[in-house]
Motif scaffolding. Sequence first.
Motif, PDB file in Angstrom:
ATOM      1  N   SER A 118      28.779  39.590  48.973  1.00 53.38           N
ATOM      2  CA  SER A 118      27.893  40.266  48.654  1.00 53.38           C
ATOM      3  C   SER A 118      28.047  41.094  47.397  1.00 53.38           C
ATOM      4  N   ILE A 119      29.552  41.252  47.179  1.00 55.74           N
ATOM      5  CA  ILE A 119      29.801  42.252  45.870  1.00 55.74           C
ATOM      6  C   ILE A 119      30.213  41.516  44.632  1.00 55.74           C
ATOM      7  N   VAL A 120      29.943  40.258  44.587  1.00 57.78           N
ATOM      8  CA  VAL A 120      30.370  39.286  43.639  1.00 57.78           C
ATOM      9  C   VAL A 120      29.267  38.279  43.224  1.00 57.78           C
ATOM     10  N   ASP A 121      29.070  37.850  41.993  1.00 53.04           N
ATOM     11  CA  ASP A 121      27.967  37.019  41.839  1.00 53.04           C
ATOM     12  C   ASP A 121      28.330  35.605  42.344  1.00 53.04           C
ATOM     13  N   SER A 122      29.381  34.994  42.476  1.00 55.43           N
ATOM     14  CA  SER A 122      29.910  33.868  43.292  1.00 55.43           C
ATOM     15  C   SER A 122      30.958  34.092  44.030  1.00 55.43           C
ATOM     16  N   PRO A 123      30.977  33.608  45.189  1.00 52.94           N
ATOM     17  CA  PRO A 123      32.362  33.486  45.784  1.00 52.94           C
ATOM     18  C   PRO A 123      33.603  33.194  45.223  1.00 52.94           C
ATOM     19  N   SER A 124      33.239  32.270  44.083  1.00 55.00           N
ATOM     20  CA  SER A 124      34.446  31.763  43.455  1.00 55.00           C
ATOM     21  C   SER A 124      35.328  32.915  42.571  1.00 55.00           C
ATOM     22  N   ARG A 125      34.543  33.912  42.294  1.00 52.00           N
ATOM     23  CA  ARG A 125      35.344  35.155  41.986  1.00 52.00           C
ATOM     24  C   ARG A 125      36.512  35.495  42.561  1.00 52.00           C
ATOM     25  N   TYR A 126      36.599  35.148  43.891  1.00 52.09           N
ATOM     26  CA  TYR A 126      37.754  35.492  44.694  1.00 52.09           C
ATOM     27  C   TYR A 126      39.088  34.675  44.298  1.00 52.09           C
ATOM     28  N   LEU A 127      38.890  33.620  43.570  1.00 52.95           N
ATOM     29  CA  LEU A 127      39.750  32.690  43.012  1.00 52.95           C
ATOM     30  C   LEU A 127      40.165  33.251  41.484  1.00 52.95           C
ATOM     31  N   SER A 128      39.184  34.024  40.922  1.00 50.51           N
ATOM     32  CA  SER A 128      39.221  34.449  39.392  1.00 50.51           C
ATOM     33  C   SER A 128      39.612  35.925  39.309  1.00 50.51           C
ATOM     34  N   ALA A 129      38.398  36.735  38.837  1.00 54.65           N
ATOM     35  CA  ALA A 129      38.665  37.995  38.654  1.00 54.65           C
ATOM     36  C   ALA A 129      39.254  38.743  39.645  1.00 54.65           C
ATOM     37  N   VAL A 130      38.595  38.751  40.895  1.00 53.04           N
ATOM     38  CA  VAL A 130      39.295  39.748  42.070  1.00 53.04           C
ATOM     39  C   VAL A 130      40.218  38.943  43.069  1.00 53.04           C
ATOM     40  N   GLY A 131      40.747  37.835  42.387  1.00 54.04           N
ATOM     41  CA  GLY A 131      41.756  37.074  43.199  1.00 54.04           C
ATOM     42  C   GLY A 131      43.053  37.170  42.391  1.00 54.04           C
ATOM     43  N   ALA A 132      43.866  36.116  43.038  1.00 57.96           N
ATOM     44  CA  ALA A 132      45.301  35.998  42.311  1.00 57.96           C
ATOM     45  C   ALA A 132      45.341  36.053  40.855  1.00 57.96           C
ATOM     46  N   VAL A 133      44.313  35.399  40.344  1.00 57.14           N
ATOM     47  CA  VAL A 133      44.397  35.449  38.798  1.00 57.14           C
ATOM     48  C   VAL A 133      44.385  36.728  38.004  1.00 57.14           C
ATOM     49  N   GLY A 134      43.270  37.350  38.651  1.00 57.56           N
ATOM     50  CA  GLY A 134      42.963  38.696  38.361  1.00 57.56           C
ATOM     51  C   GLY A 134      44.119  39.709  38.561  1.00 57.56           C
ATOM     52  N   LEU A 135      44.687  39.630  39.557  1.00 61.22           N
ATOM     53  CA  LEU A 135      45.714  40.642  40.137  1.00 61.22           C
ATOM     54  C   LEU A 135      47.157  40.057  39.451  1.00 61.22           C
ATOM     55  N   THR A 136      47.185  38.943  39.048  1.00 64.09           N
ATOM     56  CA  THR A 136      48.667  38.543  38.447  1.00 64.09           C
ATOM     57  C   THR A 136      48.388  39.303  37.174  1.00 64.09           C
ATOM     58  N   ALA A 137      47.290  39.166  36.161  1.00 71.65           N
ATOM     59  CA  ALA A 137      47.284  39.696  34.842  1.00 71.65           C
ATOM     60  C   ALA A 137      47.363  41.339  35.163  1.00 71.65           C
ATOM     61  N   TYR A 138      46.652  41.933  36.279  1.00 71.16           N
ATOM     62  CA  TYR A 138      46.756  43.470  36.255  1.00 71.16           C
ATOM     63  C   TYR A 138      48.163  43.870  36.708  1.00 71.16           C
ATOM     64  N   PHE A 139      48.684  43.364  37.637  1.00 74.11           N
ATOM     65  CA  PHE A 139      50.144  44.027  38.071  1.00 74.11           C
ATOM     66  C   PHE A 139      51.170  43.597  37.154  1.00 74.11           C
ATOM     67  N   GLY A 140      50.955  42.380  36.687  1.00 75.21           N
ATOM     68  CA  GLY A 140      51.892  41.634  35.705  1.00 75.21           C
ATOM     69  C   GLY A 140      51.977  42.289  34.382  1.00 75.21           C
ATOM     70  N   LEU A 141      51.101  42.891  33.980  1.00 77.84           N
ATOM     71  CA  LEU A 141      50.958  43.925  32.798  1.00 77.84           C
ATOM     72  C   LEU A 141      51.216  45.312  33.185  1.00 77.84           C
ATOM     73  N   THR A 142      50.435  45.939  34.022  1.00 81.58           N
ATOM     74  CA  THR A 142      50.516  47.289  34.299  1.00 81.58           C
ATOM     75  C   THR A 142      51.690  47.819  35.050  1.00 81.58           C
ATOM     76  N   ASP A 143      52.352  46.868  35.722  1.00 77.64           N
ATOM     77  CA  ASP A 143      53.458  47.405  36.652  1.00 77.64           C
ATOM     78  C   ASP A 143      54.779  46.730  35.879  1.00 77.64           C
ATOM     79  N   ALA A 144      54.893  45.314  35.800  1.00 79.41           N
ATOM     80  CA  ALA A 144      56.159  44.858  35.489  1.00 79.41           C
ATOM     81  C   ALA A 144      56.501  44.809  34.117  1.00 79.41           C
ATOM     82  N   ALA A 145      55.535  44.949  33.303  1.00 75.62           N
ATOM     83  CA  ALA A 145      55.673  45.141  31.642  1.00 75.62           C
ATOM     84  C   ALA A 145      55.787  46.550  31.551  1.00 75.62           C
TER      85      ALA A 145
END
Length: 343
Positions: A118-145
């Motif tokens: 209910s918090i996303v416009d499509s369930p597929s967002r859990y495979l992109s923005a709020v899923g592993a893809v988004g979290l890879t980008a977020y933690f890969g840059l903010t933490d690892a870099a």
Amino acid sequence: MNALENRRFILARRPHGTPARDDFRLEKTPVPSAPEGGMVVRNRFVSLDPAQRGWMDDAPSYMPPIPLGDAVRATTVGVVHESRNPDFAAGDWVLGLNAIEDYSVVTPGGFTSKIDVSIVDSPSRYLSAVGAVGLTAYFGLTDAAAPRSGETLLVTGAAGAVGSMVGQIGKILGLRVIGIAGGAEKCRRLVEDYGFDVAIDYKSASGAKSVDALSAEIAAAAPQGVDILFENVGGDVMDAVLLNLALHARVVLCGLISEYNAPEKIGIRNLWQVIVKQATIKGFLIAGYVPRFAEGGAVVAQWTGEDRLRVDEDIQHGLDNAYDAFMRLFSGANTGKLVLAVD
């Protein structure tokens, strides 16, 4: 499709180089039953990722190879079809590591979590923005870099699902962002759609540019050197960037897609620059950040909701189309996070 059939995208043989259609087959089996303490998930969306190519090889990795005769492993979003697990009920939306198939059996202890669609416009967002893809980008840059405002970030494979998000997050954090992608249209998108400061095309009219030619373009775009390299490609592209590292640069090694289909590994020739520039290389896997998923997901969701982060999805349709959809990863045809809608 007959409601009593389960279509499964099977790994029939191990690919040698670029996967061929005959490396796979579509198999129809009865819909499975839930095991004691487990459940059956009706998959609705399947994530298609470069990492799946590595899982097809019989070689040591962070996950075991996909057994021949099994459905190709994939992260999926779906609905619980049948449950014998007291923590899940039929009808619950879930995210889990399953396979490219209509119905997946989740055994007790399997990686599956409930999601709130209910918090996303499509369930597929859990495979992109709020899923592993988004979290890879977020933690890969903010933490690892460990970025610092004002630094120069260079992202390879920048028009891909992870790369495009890394660049946008870099801008949010006050970095100067350079992206490398293939083709004029992808480079246009980097600047106009994702806000990169500079886009560099690694292709020329006659094919891929030489390491020296690409290195010269990077030097012009980053005269003080590259402070952070977020690496998704490897091969000649990475070699060109290594020649332009700043002193004490950080390299986050997230992917090497140029190697995945190469029968003979390409390797890196300019690794000596890591010594010259006293740089560091950090291998990155999102699996190490599972305990922090809620933290990262909340930030990514906020940025997305504020229209500070654009996340495109390339949704292909039909399980019968699994091979052609998967191969978009390696032809460069996908325009965003590649997702297969099962129905």
